[in-house]
Design a protein around this motif. Structure first.
Motif, PDB file in Angstrom:
ATOM      1  N   LEU A   4      30.623 -11.860  -3.977  1.00 36.65           N
ATOM      2  CA  LEU A   4      32.058 -11.742  -3.738  1.00 36.65           C
ATOM      3  C   LEU A   4      32.305 -11.156  -2.346  1.00 36.65           C
ATOM      4  CD1 LEU A   4      33.252 -10.311  -7.165  1.00 36.65           C
ATOM      5  CD2 LEU A   4      33.422 -12.666  -6.351  1.00 36.65           C
ATOM      6  N   GLU A 135      40.796 -16.174 -10.041  1.00 38.56           N
ATOM      7  CA  GLU A 135      39.421 -15.735  -9.781  1.00 38.56           C
ATOM      8  C   GLU A 135      39.452 -14.231  -9.531  1.00 38.56           C
ATOM      9  OE1 GLU A 135      36.668 -17.554  -9.886  1.00 38.56           O
ATOM     10  OE2 GLU A 135      37.502 -19.579  -9.987  1.00 38.56           O
ATOM     11  N   PRO A 136      38.308 -13.594  -9.292  1.00 38.04           N
ATOM     12  CA  PRO A 136      38.350 -12.185  -8.887  1.00 38.04           C
ATOM     13  C   PRO A 136      39.299 -12.023  -7.695  1.00 38.04           C
ATOM     14  CG  PRO A 136      36.093 -12.824  -9.355  1.00 38.04           C
ATOM     15  CD  PRO A 136      36.928 -14.091  -9.401  1.00 38.04           C
ATOM     16  N   VAL A 139      38.450 -13.003  -4.160  1.00 39.24           N
ATOM     17  CA  VAL A 139      38.355 -14.448  -3.962  1.00 39.24           C
ATOM     18  C   VAL A 139      39.758 -15.034  -3.816  1.00 39.24           C
ATOM     19  CG1 VAL A 139      37.637 -16.642  -4.992  1.00 39.24           C
ATOM     20  CG2 VAL A 139      36.145 -14.626  -5.159  1.00 39.24           C
TER      21      VAL A 139
END
Length: 156
Positions: A4, A135-136, A139
């Motif tokens: 990430l 998404e996270p 991201v």
């Protein structure tokens, strides 16, 4: 899964998308650029563009759906209220030792300080937001900023 991205508050441009003019047609063009960025990333993301309180563009790709709506709205509310990207608001609070999630003076159902929303400015005034969710949050932030850069490159 890939690593990430990592961001500090200083890594994040506080301005967002700054232009001399921005109307509904511009919002749709930005939205289509965002859809391209999402597809290029291979991620499952929803995108929403709000201009002067009106949802002008929205697309939900891959496995996104109604569950992303509160996140899209909450991140956008943070970018609009604080006038800077939602991830920068989160990181600024974390780096100051006071996580946003621990603030008692905000409604956390309305304001979600997670990455993915960038303010849209015309002549310095915040007139809207572009927000991604799915998404996270780092991201989400990365893809939304890729979309903004792509849009600005096309706009010239």
């Amino acid at each position: 899964m890939t690593d990430l991205p990592v961001y500090t508050a200083a890594d994040i441009d506080p301005t967002g998308l700054a232009v001399e003019s921005f109307d509904n047609d511009d919002a749709v063009e930005l939205g289509l650029t965002a859809v391209e960025a999402i597809r290029m990333s291979g991620r499952s993301l929803a995108v929403r563009i709000v201009l002067r309180g009106d949802v002008v563009f929205q697309a939900k790709l891959r496995s996104t759906g109604p569950g992303n709506d509160p996140w899209l709205a909450g991140k956008a509310a943070v970018a609009e209220r604080f006038g800077e990207p939602s991830l920068r608001v989160r990181r600024t609070h974390e780096e100051a030792g006071t996580p946003f999630a621990e603030r008692a003076d905000v409604d956390h159902e309305v304001l979600k300080a997670h990455g993915g929303s960038v303010p849209i400015r015309v002549d310095g005034e915040v007139v809207g937001t572009i927000t991604m969710s799915g998404e996270p949050d780092v991201v989400d932030h990365q893809v939304v900023t890729d979309a903004v850069r792509g849009y600005l490159a096309r706009r010239g």
